[in-house]
Design a protein around this motif. Sequence first.
Motif, PDB file in Angstrom:
ATOM      1  N   LYS A  31      -8.733  -4.476  -4.528  1.00  0.00           N
ATOM      2  CA  LYS A  31      -9.595  -4.433  -3.322  1.00  0.00           C
ATOM      3  C   LYS A  31     -10.456  -3.172  -3.306  1.00  0.00           C
ATOM      4  CE  LYS A  31      -5.641  -2.973  -0.512  1.00  0.00           C
ATOM      5  NZ  LYS A  31      -5.916  -1.550  -0.239  1.00  0.00           N
ATOM      6  N   TYR A  32      -9.919  -2.066  -3.869  1.00  0.00           N
ATOM      7  CA  TYR A  32     -10.733  -0.841  -3.941  1.00  0.00           C
ATOM      8  C   TYR A  32     -11.889  -1.038  -4.929  1.00  0.00           C
ATOM      9  CZ  TYR A  32      -6.676   1.302  -1.683  1.00  0.00           C
ATOM     10  OH  TYR A  32      -5.646   1.611  -0.835  1.00  0.00           O
ATOM     11  N   ILE A  33     -11.555  -1.589  -6.087  1.00  0.00           N
ATOM     12  CA  ILE A  33     -12.569  -1.800  -7.123  1.00  0.00           C
ATOM     13  C   ILE A  33     -13.679  -2.711  -6.599  1.00  0.00           C
ATOM     14  CG2 ILE A  33     -13.010  -2.810  -9.397  1.00  0.00           C
ATOM     15  CD1 ILE A  33     -10.134  -1.934 -10.167  1.00  0.00           C
ATOM     16  N   THR A  90      -8.401   6.393  -3.779  1.00  0.00           N
ATOM     17  CA  THR A  90      -7.791   5.238  -3.117  1.00  0.00           C
ATOM     18  C   THR A  90      -6.530   5.609  -2.345  1.00  0.00           C
ATOM     19  OG1 THR A  90      -6.231   4.700  -4.888  1.00  0.00           O
ATOM     20  CG2 THR A  90      -8.491   3.852  -5.116  1.00  0.00           C
ATOM     21  N   GLY A  91      -6.030   4.628  -1.614  1.00  0.00           N
ATOM     22  CA  GLY A  91      -4.700   4.744  -1.045  1.00  0.00           C
ATOM     23  C   GLY A  91      -3.652   4.421  -2.091  1.00  0.00           C
ATOM     24  N   SER A  92      -2.386   4.692  -1.724  1.00  0.00           N
ATOM     25  CA  SER A  92      -1.275   4.345  -2.591  1.00  0.00           C
ATOM     26  C   SER A  92       0.021   4.482  -1.803  1.00  0.00           C
ATOM     27  CB  SER A  92      -1.204   5.278  -3.809  1.00  0.00           C
ATOM     28  OG  SER A  92      -0.037   4.989  -4.570  1.00  0.00           O
ATOM     29  N   HIS A  93       1.015   3.673  -2.178  1.00  0.00           N
ATOM     30  CA  HIS A  93       2.314   3.821  -1.506  1.00  0.00           C
ATOM     31  C   HIS A  93       2.992   5.130  -1.856  1.00  0.00           C
ATOM     32  CE1 HIS A  93       2.208  -0.694  -0.868  1.00  0.00           C
ATOM     33  NE2 HIS A  93       2.435  -0.202   0.325  1.00  0.00           N
ATOM     34  N   PHE A 100      -7.475  10.501   1.434  1.00  0.00           N
ATOM     35  CA  PHE A 100      -7.743  11.361   2.612  1.00  0.00           C
ATOM     36  C   PHE A 100      -6.742  12.510   2.639  1.00  0.00           C
ATOM     37  CE2 PHE A 100      -8.601  11.838   7.237  1.00  0.00           C
ATOM     38  CZ  PHE A 100      -7.364  12.070   7.808  1.00  0.00           C
ATOM     39  N   GLN A 101      -5.485  12.206   2.411  1.00  0.00           N
ATOM     40  CA  GLN A 101      -4.431  13.218   2.427  1.00  0.00           C
ATOM     41  C   GLN A 101      -4.574  14.186   1.251  1.00  0.00           C
ATOM     42  OE1 GLN A 101      -0.984  10.656   2.426  1.00  0.00           O
ATOM     43  NE2 GLN A 101      -1.406   9.903   4.491  1.00  0.00           N
ATOM     44  N   GLU A 102      -4.969  13.650   0.095  1.00  0.00           N
ATOM     45  CA  GLU A 102      -5.151  14.495  -1.090  1.00  0.00           C
ATOM     46  C   GLU A 102      -6.247  15.535  -0.870  1.00  0.00           C
ATOM     47  OE1 GLU A 102      -5.904  11.342  -3.849  1.00  0.00           O
ATOM     48  OE2 GLU A 102      -3.920  11.485  -4.759  1.00  0.00           O
ATOM     49  N   GLN A 105      -1.185  -7.217   7.784  1.00  0.00           N
ATOM     50  CA  GLN A 105      -0.940  -5.799   7.494  1.00  0.00           C
ATOM     51  C   GLN A 105      -2.227  -4.979   7.528  1.00  0.00           C
ATOM     52  OE1 GLN A 105       1.443  -5.772   3.766  1.00  0.00           O
ATOM     53  NE2 GLN A 105       3.074  -5.070   5.158  1.00  0.00           N
ATOM     54  N   TYR A 106      -3.358  -5.619   7.142  1.00  0.00           N
ATOM     55  CA  TYR A 106      -4.616  -4.872   7.082  1.00  0.00           C
ATOM     56  C   TYR A 106      -5.515  -5.180   8.279  1.00  0.00           C
ATOM     57  CZ  TYR A 106      -3.313  -3.129   2.531  1.00  0.00           C
ATOM     58  OH  TYR A 106      -2.659  -2.469   1.514  1.00  0.00           O
ATOM     59  N   GLY A 107      -4.947  -5.886   9.249  1.00  0.00           N
ATOM     60  CA  GLY A 107      -5.702  -6.138  10.484  1.00  0.00           C
ATOM     61  C   GLY A 107      -5.720  -4.907  11.370  1.00  0.00           C
ATOM     62  N   SER A 117      -3.669   0.359   9.826  1.00  0.00           N
ATOM     63  CA  SER A 117      -2.818   1.550   9.682  1.00  0.00           C
ATOM     64  C   SER A 117      -1.643   1.234   8.767  1.00  0.00           C
ATOM     65  CB  SER A 117      -2.288   1.981  11.067  1.00  0.00           C
ATOM     66  OG  SER A 117      -1.604   3.209  10.973  1.00  0.00           O
ATOM     67  N   LEU A 118      -1.613   1.926   7.594  1.00  0.00           N
ATOM     68  CA  LEU A 118      -0.559   1.674   6.609  1.00  0.00           C
ATOM     69  C   LEU A 118      -0.096   3.004   6.013  1.00  0.00           C
ATOM     70  CD1 LEU A 118      -2.980  -0.754   6.112  1.00  0.00           C
ATOM     71  CD2 LEU A 118      -1.053  -1.644   4.796  1.00  0.00           C
ATOM     72  N   HIS A 119       0.379   3.882   6.838  1.00  0.00           N
ATOM     73  CA  HIS A 119       0.780   5.204   6.343  1.00  0.00           C
ATOM     74  C   HIS A 119       1.876   5.779   7.226  1.00  0.00           C
ATOM     75  CE1 HIS A 119      -1.475   7.609   9.493  1.00  0.00           C
ATOM     76  NE2 HIS A 119      -2.039   6.442   9.644  1.00  0.00           N
ATOM     77  N   TRP A 124      -7.517   5.262   7.387  1.00  0.00           N
ATOM     78  CA  TRP A 124      -7.291   3.807   7.360  1.00  0.00           C
ATOM     79  C   TRP A 124      -7.881   3.216   6.083  1.00  0.00           C
ATOM     80  CZ3 TRP A 124     -11.078   6.104  10.432  1.00  0.00           C
ATOM     81  CH2 TRP A 124     -12.378   5.602  10.332  1.00  0.00           C
ATOM     82  N   HIS A 125      -8.023   1.860   6.044  1.00  0.00           N
ATOM     83  CA  HIS A 125      -8.436   1.142   4.839  1.00  0.00           C
ATOM     84  C   HIS A 125      -9.725   0.369   5.067  1.00  0.00           C
ATOM     85  CE1 HIS A 125      -4.980   1.942   2.233  1.00  0.00           C
ATOM     86  NE2 HIS A 125      -4.412   2.179   3.399  1.00  0.00           N
ATOM     87  N   PRO A 126     -10.867   1.049   4.877  1.00  0.00           N
ATOM     88  CA  PRO A 126     -12.166   0.374   5.059  1.00  0.00           C
ATOM     89  C   PRO A 126     -12.512  -0.576   3.924  1.00  0.00           C
ATOM     90  CG  PRO A 126     -12.511   2.622   4.305  1.00  0.00           C
ATOM     91  CD  PRO A 126     -11.036   2.490   4.553  1.00  0.00           C
TER      92      PRO A 126
HETATM   93  N1  LIG Z   1       1.775   7.124   0.880  1.00  0.00           N
HETATM   94  C1  LIG Z   1       0.921   7.692   1.918  1.00  0.00           C
HETATM   95  C2  LIG Z   1      -0.438   6.996   1.886  1.00  0.00           C
HETATM   96  C3  LIG Z   1      -0.345   5.576   2.362  1.00  0.00           C
HETATM   97  C4  LIG Z   1      -1.320   4.602   1.711  1.00  0.00           C
HETATM   98  O1  LIG Z   1      -2.246   4.967   1.010  1.00  0.00           O
HETATM   99  N2  LIG Z   1      -1.045   3.319   1.969  1.00  0.00           N
HETATM  100  C5  LIG Z   1      -1.733   2.233   1.351  1.00  0.00           C
HETATM  101  C6  LIG Z   1      -0.842   1.589   0.305  1.00  0.00           C
HETATM  102  C7  LIG Z   1      -1.273   0.199  -0.105  1.00  0.00           C
HETATM  103  C8  LIG Z   1      -2.775   0.119  -0.438  1.00  0.00           C
HETATM  104  O2  LIG Z   1      -3.221   0.767  -1.419  1.00  0.00           O
HETATM  105  O3  LIG Z   1      -3.508  -0.551   0.302  1.00  0.00           O
HETATM  106  C9  LIG Z   1       1.558   7.559   3.289  1.00  0.00           C
HETATM  107  O4  LIG Z   1       2.570   6.832   3.398  1.00  0.00           O
HETATM  108  O5  LIG Z   1       1.027   8.168   4.239  1.00  0.00           O
END
Ligand SMILES: N[C@@H](CCC(=O)NCCCC(=O)O)C(=O)O
Length: 251
Positions: A27-29, A64-67, A115-117, A149-151, A177-179, A218-220
């Motif tokens: 989705k990022y790509i 990007t985001g990441s878990h 964003f956090q990085e 989840q992305y709503g 919101s997924l963080h 968030w995830h635009p």
């Molecule tokens: N791990 C950090 C950042 C959370 C994050 O980027 N979530 C998105 C993961 C799935 C995706 O890439 O859409 C935190 O927990 O704050």
Amino acid sequence: MQARPLIGIPCDVKPVGKWDFHAVGDKYIQAVQHTAGDVVLLPALGDQQKLARLLPQLDGLFLTGSHSNVEPRHYGEGAAREGTLHDPLRDNTTLPLIRTVLDLGMPLFGVCRGFQEINVALGGTLHQHIQELPGKMDHREPEGDIPTQYGDAHNITLLSGSLLQQWLGSDHTRVNSLHQQGIKDLAPGLTAEAVADDGIIEAFRIDAAKTFGYAVQWHPEWQYDQKPASVALFGAFAAACAAYRQQKMQP
Ligand SMILES: N[C@@H](CCC(=O)NCCCC(=O)O)C(=O)O
């Protein structure tokens, strides 16, 4: 026809079976490829990576985001809880890269972990479990399928004079919101652009950025071509990358 800008996206390092792979979510790509330019995935080789040869070819950097979480040692805190997912190779790649691309004046756009990085790379700190703090909401992704989840999850207030307020012509919007990490101390040189109702910073601009320097919690990239905030963010990033490329091409 003029070649499109080249946009670097640093990879995560994720196990696939017994092996580590360097990977970026589709989705990022798709969001970057359809708005800002041709995507170049950057392997997370940390300081092994001699990006000096590659960086001059790039016209923008997207984080990007990441878990996985940024390791707390990068912002002066002790070990995270047992079992926390980290990605040290990504940290070792993105944190120095952020400072380098800002020095170059290259457009920089960060999302969620990205964003956090940026906050950490420039001297800020993070809350590690927002939902456990008094008075804070639970910012973690809701249960359910991907559209759920992305709503939209919560309101954000667009701060007076912010670019988001200008772009959207409004003082608020709703975001997903997924963080569970979030900004505790905003780094010097960053200006908050939006906050959640519990005060958590949801967007900032990089004051000294010579071009585009912006990040959101968030995830635009989700519905990048439908949600007004997403269209505005990716549109501004795309324009900056095109201008940066044009300027590089000048004799
Ligand atoms: N791990 C950090 C950042 C959370 C994050 O980027 N979530 C998105 C993961 C799935 C995706 O890439 O859409 C935190 O927990 O704050």
